[in-house]
Every structure is written in structure tokens, then in C-alpha cells.
Scaffold this motif. Structure first.
Motif, PDB file in Angstrom:
ATOM      1  N   LEU A 314     -10.072 -29.400  55.842  1.00 18.69           N
ATOM      2  CA  LEU A 314      -9.835 -29.495  54.407  1.00 18.69           C
ATOM      3  C   LEU A 314     -10.774 -30.545  53.829  1.00 18.69           C
ATOM      4  O   LEU A 314     -10.920 -31.639  54.386  1.00 18.69           O
ATOM      5  CB  LEU A 314      -8.386 -29.899  54.117  1.00 18.69           C
ATOM      6  CG  LEU A 314      -7.315 -28.824  54.227  1.00 18.69           C
ATOM      7  CD1 LEU A 314      -5.958 -29.419  53.866  1.00 18.69           C
ATOM      8  CD2 LEU A 314      -7.626 -27.646  53.324  1.00 18.69           C
ATOM      9  N   ILE A 315     -11.409 -30.205  52.717  1.00 18.72           N
ATOM     10  CA  ILE A 315     -12.242 -31.155  51.992  1.00 18.72           C
ATOM     11  C   ILE A 315     -11.348 -31.825  50.954  1.00 18.72           C
ATOM     12  O   ILE A 315     -10.963 -31.205  49.957  1.00 18.72           O
ATOM     13  CB  ILE A 315     -13.434 -30.461  51.304  1.00 18.72           C
ATOM     14  CG1 ILE A 315     -14.212 -29.619  52.314  1.00 18.72           C
ATOM     15  CG2 ILE A 315     -14.327 -31.482  50.631  1.00 18.72           C
ATOM     16  CD1 ILE A 315     -14.780 -30.396  53.468  1.00 18.72           C
ATOM     17  N   MET A 316     -10.983 -33.073  51.182  1.00 14.51           N
ATOM     18  CA  MET A 316     -10.101 -33.816  50.273  1.00 14.51           C
ATOM     19  C   MET A 316     -10.970 -34.519  49.229  1.00 14.51           C
ATOM     20  O   MET A 316     -11.808 -35.365  49.563  1.00 14.51           O
ATOM     21  CB  MET A 316      -9.256 -34.826  51.046  1.00 14.51           C
ATOM     22  CG  MET A 316      -8.508 -34.227  52.229  1.00 14.51           C
ATOM     23  SD  MET A 316      -7.332 -32.933  51.771  1.00 14.51           S
ATOM     24  CE  MET A 316      -6.144 -33.879  50.823  1.00 14.51           C
ATOM     25  N   LYS A 317     -10.765 -34.189  47.965  1.00 13.10           N
ATOM     26  CA  LYS A 317     -11.619 -34.716  46.895  1.00 13.10           C
ATOM     27  C   LYS A 317     -11.045 -36.004  46.329  1.00 13.10           C
ATOM     28  O   LYS A 317      -9.831 -36.092  46.079  1.00 13.10           O
ATOM     29  CB  LYS A 317     -11.776 -33.663  45.805  1.00 13.10           C
ATOM     30  CG  LYS A 317     -12.400 -32.370  46.339  1.00 13.10           C
ATOM     31  CD  LYS A 317     -12.155 -31.195  45.415  1.00 13.10           C
ATOM     32  CE  LYS A 317     -12.567 -29.896  46.100  1.00 13.10           C
ATOM     33  NZ  LYS A 317     -12.195 -28.715  45.350  1.00 13.10           N
ATOM     34  N   GLN A 318     -11.914 -36.962  46.123  1.00  9.22           N
ATOM     35  CA  GLN A 318     -11.509 -38.256  45.582  1.00  9.22           C
ATOM     36  C   GLN A 318     -11.734 -38.339  44.078  1.00  9.22           C
ATOM     37  O   GLN A 318     -11.606 -39.408  43.493  1.00  9.22           O
ATOM     38  CB  GLN A 318     -12.287 -39.376  46.293  1.00  9.22           C
ATOM     39  CG  GLN A 318     -12.184 -39.330  47.809  1.00  9.22           C
ATOM     40  CD  GLN A 318     -10.746 -39.384  48.296  1.00  9.22           C
ATOM     41  OE1 GLN A 318      -9.967 -40.237  47.870  1.00  9.22           O
ATOM     42  NE2 GLN A 318     -10.383 -38.470  49.183  1.00  9.22           N
ATOM     43  N   TYR A 319     -12.079 -37.246  43.456  1.00 10.44           N
ATOM     44  CA  TYR A 319     -12.272 -37.180  42.013  1.00 10.44           C
ATOM     45  C   TYR A 319     -11.311 -36.146  41.444  1.00 10.44           C
ATOM     46  O   TYR A 319     -10.707 -35.365  42.186  1.00 10.44           O
ATOM     47  CB  TYR A 319     -13.722 -36.816  41.674  1.00 10.44           C
ATOM     48  CG  TYR A 319     -14.230 -35.583  42.386  1.00 10.44           C
ATOM     49  CD1 TYR A 319     -14.049 -34.304  41.862  1.00 10.44           C
ATOM     50  CD2 TYR A 319     -14.889 -35.689  43.615  1.00 10.44           C
ATOM     51  CE1 TYR A 319     -14.508 -33.176  42.525  1.00 10.44           C
ATOM     52  CE2 TYR A 319     -15.356 -34.570  44.287  1.00 10.44           C
ATOM     53  CZ  TYR A 319     -15.162 -33.326  43.738  1.00 10.44           C
ATOM     54  OH  TYR A 319     -15.617 -32.209  44.393  1.00 10.44           O
ATOM     55  N   CYS A 320     -11.183 -36.137  40.124  1.00 10.40           N
ATOM     56  CA  CYS A 320     -10.215 -35.242  39.489  1.00 10.40           C
ATOM     57  C   CYS A 320     -10.862 -34.577  38.272  1.00 10.40           C
ATOM     58  O   CYS A 320     -10.810 -35.100  37.161  1.00 10.40           O
ATOM     59  CB  CYS A 320      -8.969 -36.020  39.069  1.00 10.40           C
ATOM     60  SG  CYS A 320      -7.620 -34.985  38.473  1.00 10.40           S
ATOM     61  N   ARG A 338     -14.490 -33.528  33.274  1.00 14.80           N
ATOM     62  CA  ARG A 338     -14.747 -34.405  34.408  1.00 14.80           C
ATOM     63  C   ARG A 338     -13.936 -35.702  34.290  1.00 14.80           C
ATOM     64  O   ARG A 338     -13.758 -36.239  33.207  1.00 14.80           O
ATOM     65  CB  ARG A 338     -16.234 -34.723  34.513  1.00 14.80           C
ATOM     66  CG  ARG A 338     -17.066 -33.472  34.690  1.00 14.80           C
ATOM     67  CD  ARG A 338     -18.482 -33.763  35.140  1.00 14.80           C
ATOM     68  NE  ARG A 338     -19.159 -32.501  35.413  1.00 14.80           N
ATOM     69  CZ  ARG A 338     -19.077 -31.841  36.550  1.00 14.80           C
ATOM     70  NH1 ARG A 338     -18.350 -32.326  37.527  1.00 14.80           N
ATOM     71  NH2 ARG A 338     -19.706 -30.695  36.718  1.00 14.80           N
ATOM     72  N   ASP A 339     -13.466 -36.165  35.465  1.00 14.72           N
ATOM     73  CA  ASP A 339     -12.694 -37.409  35.536  1.00 14.72           C
ATOM     74  C   ASP A 339     -11.558 -37.403  34.517  1.00 14.72           C
ATOM     75  O   ASP A 339     -11.351 -38.379  33.777  1.00 14.72           O
ATOM     76  CB  ASP A 339     -13.606 -38.622  35.315  1.00 14.72           C
ATOM     77  CG  ASP A 339     -14.689 -38.716  36.387  1.00 14.72           C
ATOM     78  OD1 ASP A 339     -14.350 -38.554  37.576  1.00 14.72           O
ATOM     79  OD2 ASP A 339     -15.854 -38.958  36.037  1.00 14.72           O
ATOM     80  N   ALA A 340     -10.818 -36.312  34.485  1.00 20.13           N
ATOM     81  CA  ALA A 340      -9.736 -36.167  33.510  1.00 20.13           C
ATOM     82  C   ALA A 340      -8.653 -37.216  33.719  1.00 20.13           C
ATOM     83  O   ALA A 340      -7.954 -37.593  32.766  1.00 20.13           O
ATOM     84  CB  ALA A 340      -9.135 -34.765  33.612  1.00 20.13           C
ATOM     85  N   LYS A 343      -8.985 -40.414  31.505  1.00 24.24           N
ATOM     86  CA  LYS A 343      -9.069 -40.258  30.056  1.00 24.24           C
ATOM     87  C   LYS A 343      -7.683 -40.165  29.442  1.00 24.24           C
ATOM     88  O   LYS A 343      -6.747 -39.671  30.066  1.00 24.24           O
ATOM     89  CB  LYS A 343      -9.885 -39.004  29.710  1.00 24.24           C
ATOM     90  CG  LYS A 343     -11.323 -39.078  30.213  1.00 24.24           C
ATOM     91  CD  LYS A 343     -12.093 -37.785  29.991  1.00 24.24           C
ATOM     92  CE  LYS A 343     -13.531 -37.925  30.503  1.00 24.24           C
ATOM     93  NZ  LYS A 343     -14.306 -36.684  30.377  1.00 24.24           N
ATOM     94  N   GLY A 344      -7.574 -40.649  28.214  1.00 26.14           N
ATOM     95  CA  GLY A 344      -6.323 -40.586  27.496  1.00 26.14           C
ATOM     96  C   GLY A 344      -6.071 -39.207  26.917  1.00 26.14           C
ATOM     97  O   GLY A 344      -6.969 -38.358  26.865  1.00 26.14           O
ATOM     98  N   VAL A 345      -4.842 -38.992  26.432  1.00 26.99           N
ATOM     99  CA  VAL A 345      -4.470 -37.678  25.911  1.00 26.99           C
ATOM    100  C   VAL A 345      -5.315 -37.305  24.692  1.00 26.99           C
ATOM    101  O   VAL A 345      -5.753 -36.159  24.560  1.00 26.99           O
ATOM    102  CB  VAL A 345      -2.963 -37.655  25.567  1.00 26.99           C
ATOM    103  CG1 VAL A 345      -2.601 -36.332  24.898  1.00 26.99           C
ATOM    104  CG2 VAL A 345      -2.122 -37.849  26.816  1.00 26.99           C
ATOM    105  N   ALA A 346      -5.565 -38.266  23.811  1.00 26.03           N
ATOM    106  CA  ALA A 346      -6.369 -37.971  22.621  1.00 26.03           C
ATOM    107  C   ALA A 346      -7.788 -37.568  23.007  1.00 26.03           C
ATOM    108  O   ALA A 346      -8.364 -36.627  22.441  1.00 26.03           O
ATOM    109  CB  ALA A 346      -6.396 -39.181  21.693  1.00 26.03           C
ATOM    110  N   GLN A 347      -8.370 -38.264  23.991  1.00 28.46           N
ATOM    111  CA  GLN A 347      -9.725 -37.928  24.434  1.00 28.46           C
ATOM    112  C   GLN A 347      -9.753 -36.564  25.115  1.00 28.46           C
ATOM    113  O   GLN A 347     -10.684 -35.780  24.923  1.00 28.46           O
ATOM    114  CB  GLN A 347     -10.239 -39.003  25.395  1.00 28.46           C
ATOM    115  CG  GLN A 347     -11.694 -38.818  25.791  1.00 28.46           C
ATOM    116  CD  GLN A 347     -12.203 -39.930  26.687  1.00 28.46           C
ATOM    117  OE1 GLN A 347     -11.472 -40.873  27.008  1.00 28.46           O
ATOM    118  NE2 GLN A 347     -13.454 -39.829  27.111  1.00 28.46           N
TER     119      GLN A 347
END
Length: 456
Positions: A314-320, A338-340, A343-347
Motif C-alpha cells: 500500500l502506498i500511504m500518502k502523507q498529503y491530502c 491540493r492540501d485541502a 485550508k479553511g472552509v471559506a477558502q
């Protein structure tokens, strides 16, 4: 005829991208959008298409050269000329992760709608192979290759092209220099698969074939008037990918209801207070925030299965990075935020709106549709009470969101009107079992019921 320069189009934020393959030579006749050269960055592979139909004058780049948006890679003659056979559509941007070597012959058959142009199709829908087509390899040959640990030797652009058509490169016989798989080899394999008996076995042997019946050949004009409408490029690519994902992934869908009564009231309150500032929070933005928190709690959902390596893992990702399905006139596309998680809800709401607009206008760059860890498909604005979304490989799960509805909910002493949002999670059972999927779905529902939990 006139001479024009061939320039590198918008390739996202990439620059100084190396050329890894040159697919044409001076004098070649190409159709519009036919791939000319292939580029590869540290994250993606992309083909540069011909801007018009015409004849290649010269190619001014070679393998190893680096180019950016606007770089001239050659010239071509355009204008009136005898029609030539259409070239294959350029391969889409594709991540370097390759599909598992378990595809049966059913995958290329399912992708027949996206068959290369070297296979001709009559008005009745039957296919005629071009001269020189190679025979489909036997199950014994395939098993011998897999047991012997032989790996397919192909460039990233050819791997992307094979993924587009649902072809397992381990089953393709190479004819290029030093055993390299070429585009013609892939085309020949697909043509052979279309003619092969439906009982062809899978590469793993042991009677694993799907025994699919041939696609029905129907002359619809016998029953009445018809209109033949060509598929958009998006639908052609989606057809092949969705067919492959549906056949290859053992997917199970789990359903959960989220009580979003308080969340919806909060959303409307903030929108009313910030209306003059142009702030407009969407339910999708809150769902993305909740999914990011759930991915941190259940990291196996932020992974990809790699069966191509000598030791499957399994490739475990450290980003979201979160993808969301956007409805466009040409079909569904999946922009990626990217990188969700950072980020805040408004962004998130603002970025979703911008990407959705670009998608409808056909202005999404390659980078903006790449690298998602998890996808959300929301049809709440249209209706529906639940559905089973198809996983967007190489991801291992996708969340479907339907229309929220006011329902009576028992609070222990009386029924109360509550706004209920249906969630439908489809998961790859090779990676995620039923208990884990149920926990993940329930956790997302709990976060939406009380977003303060995201802070914990």
C-alpha cells in the motif's frame, strides 16, 4: 498550405519539463490533437498534441531537452490536403502509479468505444483489424511472464495510453528497440482482444476469465429514424477508465445518514452575515473539511494499492488532495483541491467555485485534475436519495453525496424534524473491509452533525 509553429500549451505550473519521447518525424501527416511528443515531470506524464491537422515540417526538440509553456517544439504545414486516417486521441495526464496486473481481456473489450483509430468501425458497429495485427498472447505465455517476474518495458506516455484503454502492459508483446512497448503494440493488442473469444482467461490463470458476451451489433435504422452524435473527448476517456475500474475493483458501497440540521443553519447564518463581503459557504466545503479529518483518523483510505511491484504494498500518502466531480457540458471532470486539510472552509468554498467554473469553461489545466487522494461526487443539487459511485483508480474510495431531506427523527420522547444528508461510500474491498468502511462513513456523518469535532 501555410507553416505554423507548434508550441507547448498550458501544462499547469510545470516548467523545464524534460522530453522523454518524440512520436513523429518530419513528413508525417497527423490529425488535430494527435500526440507529438511526451513530457514527464516529477509528478506527471503528458503528451503535447498537434494544434491542427497537417504535415510535420520539422521537430526541433529531442529526448532529454527541457521545455515550458510556449516553447516551440517544431513546425507543421496546415491547409487543404487529402484526408488521412484519424490518429489516436492524446493520452490524458496520468500519475506514475500503474494499474494492477490482474486485468482480464474484458477490460480492453469494455473500452471498445475508445479503440485506437487503426481499428476501423463500420456503421453497424463491427470492427475490422488493420493488417499486421498480432494474436492475443495465450494464458500460458502470460503466466510464464508473471511467474518469471518480467516487467513491461514502456515509457510513461505509453503506460498512460495503456491505462486509458484499460490494457495490462504485462500482456502486450513488445516490438520496439530493446523490447520496448510501442503505441502500435498496444493498438495491436486491443485489436486482438476485440477478436479473441470471450472466454479468454485472465493473466492470473486458473479460469479467471469473465466470459463476456460480444457487444451487440444492432442496426437501429431498422426500427426508425436515428441521429448519430459523436462522443465528447471527456466521455471517450471516461468510458474506458470507468469500465476498467468497474471490472477490476471489488467495490462495495456503504450508506449512512448525516444529520446536518445545525450545520445548515450555521451555513445560512454565515452567508447572510457575510453577504456584502461576497462570502458564500457551500455544503461541499464542509464535507471536504470533514473528509480530510476522517482521512487522518483512517489513513488506509488515503492510500493506493501497488500490485505491480515485486512485493505488493500500500502506498500511504502523507498529503491530502481532494477531488470533486464537476458537471460540464462535455461530461464529468474531477478538479483537485491540493492540501485541502490545510485550508479553511471559506477558502475551500472559494476554490471549489473557481475550479468548477474553469471546468465548465474547459479551462482546467492538466495539473488541476491530477493527484487526488480521495474523490467526492455530490449530486445533491440535482436530487437523488443514494447511489453507488465508481472508484476513481488508483484511489481506494469515493464518497457520494445525495440531496438532503427533512425527515422525522425520534429523540427519545417525540419525533423532531431534522435535515438528513445521505452519504454513499464506495470502497475497494482489497484494501478496506466492511467494518472500516462503516466506521469511516459514520465518522464523517458525526463530524457533519457537529463540526466542532473537527477541532479535536
Amino acid at each position: 498550405m501555410s507553416t505554423i509553429n507548434i508550441e507547448v500549451p498550458d501544462i499547469g505550473d510545470f516548467s523545464d519539463v524534460p522530453v522523454i519521447e518524440v512520436m513523429v518525424k518530419p513528413g508525417d501527416r497527423v490529425e488535430a490533437d494527435a500526440p507529438l511528443v511526451s513530457l514527464e515531470s516529477d509528478k506527471a506524464t503528458m503528451d503535447i498534441p498537434a494544434p491542427h491537422a497537417g504535415v510535420i515540417g520539422q521537430i526541433t526538440v529531442k529526448v532529454g531537452d527541457r521545455v515550458s509553456q510556449g516553447s516551440v517544439i517544431g513546425t507543421m504545414e496546415v491547409g487543404e490536403a487529402p484526408a488521412a486516417a484519424p490518429a489516436p486521441a492524446p493520452a490524458p495526464v496520468a500519475a506514475a502509479v500503474t494499474p494492477a496486473p490482474t486485468a482480464a481481456v474484458a477490460a480492453p473489450v469494455a473500452a471498445a468505444g475508445a479503440a485506437p483509430a487503426t481499428t476501423t468501425q463500420s456503421a453497424r458497429g463491427d470492427y475490422t483489424p488493420a493488417a499486421g495485427a498480432v494474436a492475443l498472447p495465450s494464458a500460458a505465455d502470460i503466466a510464464a511472464e508473471l511467474v518469471g517476474g518480467k516487467k513491461a518495458h514502456a515509457s510513461p506516455s505509453m503506460r498512460a495510453y495503456a491505462r486509458e484503454l484499460g490494457v495490462d502492459l504485462a500482456r502486450v508483446k513488445a516490438s520496439g528497440p530493446k523490447g520496448r512497448i510501442t503505441r502500435e503494440d498496444i493498438n495491436a493488442f486491443v485489436k486482438g482482444a476485440l477478436q479473441a473469444p470471450a472466454t479468454a482467461q485472465a493473466a492470473t490463470g486458473g479460469g479467471g476469465g469473465l466470459d463476456l458476451l460480444p457487444w451487440p451489433k444492432v442496426d437501429f435504422t431498422k426500427f426508425g429514424d436515428i441521429e448519430r452524435k459523436p462522443l465528447s473527448r471527456i466521455r471517450k476517456l471516461s468510458a474506458a477508465n470507468l469500465a476498467r475500474n468497474w471490472v477490476m475493483i471489488p467495490a462495495v458501497t456503504y450508506h449512512e445518514d448525516a444529520d446536518v440540521t445545525e450545520l445548515e443553519a450555521f451555513r445560512q447564518q454565515i452567508n447572510a452575515e457575510q453577504a456584502k463581503a461576497g462570502v458564500k459557504l457551500t455544503m461541499l466545503a464542509f464535507i471536504i473539511k470533514a473528509v480530510c479529518a476522517a482521512l487522518k483518523k483512517f489513513p488506509e483510505f488515503n492510500s493506493s494499492i501497488d500490485l505491480q511491484a515485486e512485493e505488493p504494498a500500500l502506498i500511504m500518502k502523507q498529503y491530502c488532495h481532494i477531488g470533486f466531480a464537476a458537471d460540464t457540458p462535455g461530461g464529468l471532470v474531477v478538479p483537485v483541491i491540493r492540501d485541502a486539510d490545510k485550508k479553511g472552509v471559506a477558502q475551500l468554498a472559494a476554490e471549489c467555485g473557481e475550479l468548477a467554473t474553469k471546468a465548465r469553461d474547459g479551462k482546467l489545466s492538466a495539473a488541476e485534475m491530477q493527484g487526488a487522494c480521495f474523490t467526492i461526487s455530490s449530486v445533491g443539487g440535482l436530487g437523488g436519495t443514494g447511489f453507488a459511485p465508481i472508484i476513481n483508480a488508483p484511489e481506494v474510495a469515493i464518497l457520494g453525496v445525495s440531496r438532503s431531506t427533512m425527515k422525522p427523527v425520534w429523540d427519545g420522547s417525540a419525533f423532531q424534524p431534522r435535515l438528513i444528508l445521505p452519504l454513499s461510500l464506495t470502497a475497494d474491498h482489497r484494501v478496506i473491509d466492511g467494518a472500516a468502511a462503516t466506521r469511516f462513513n459514520a465518522h464523517v456523518a458525526a463530524l457533519l452533525a457537529d463540526m466542532r469535532r473537527v477541532l479535536m
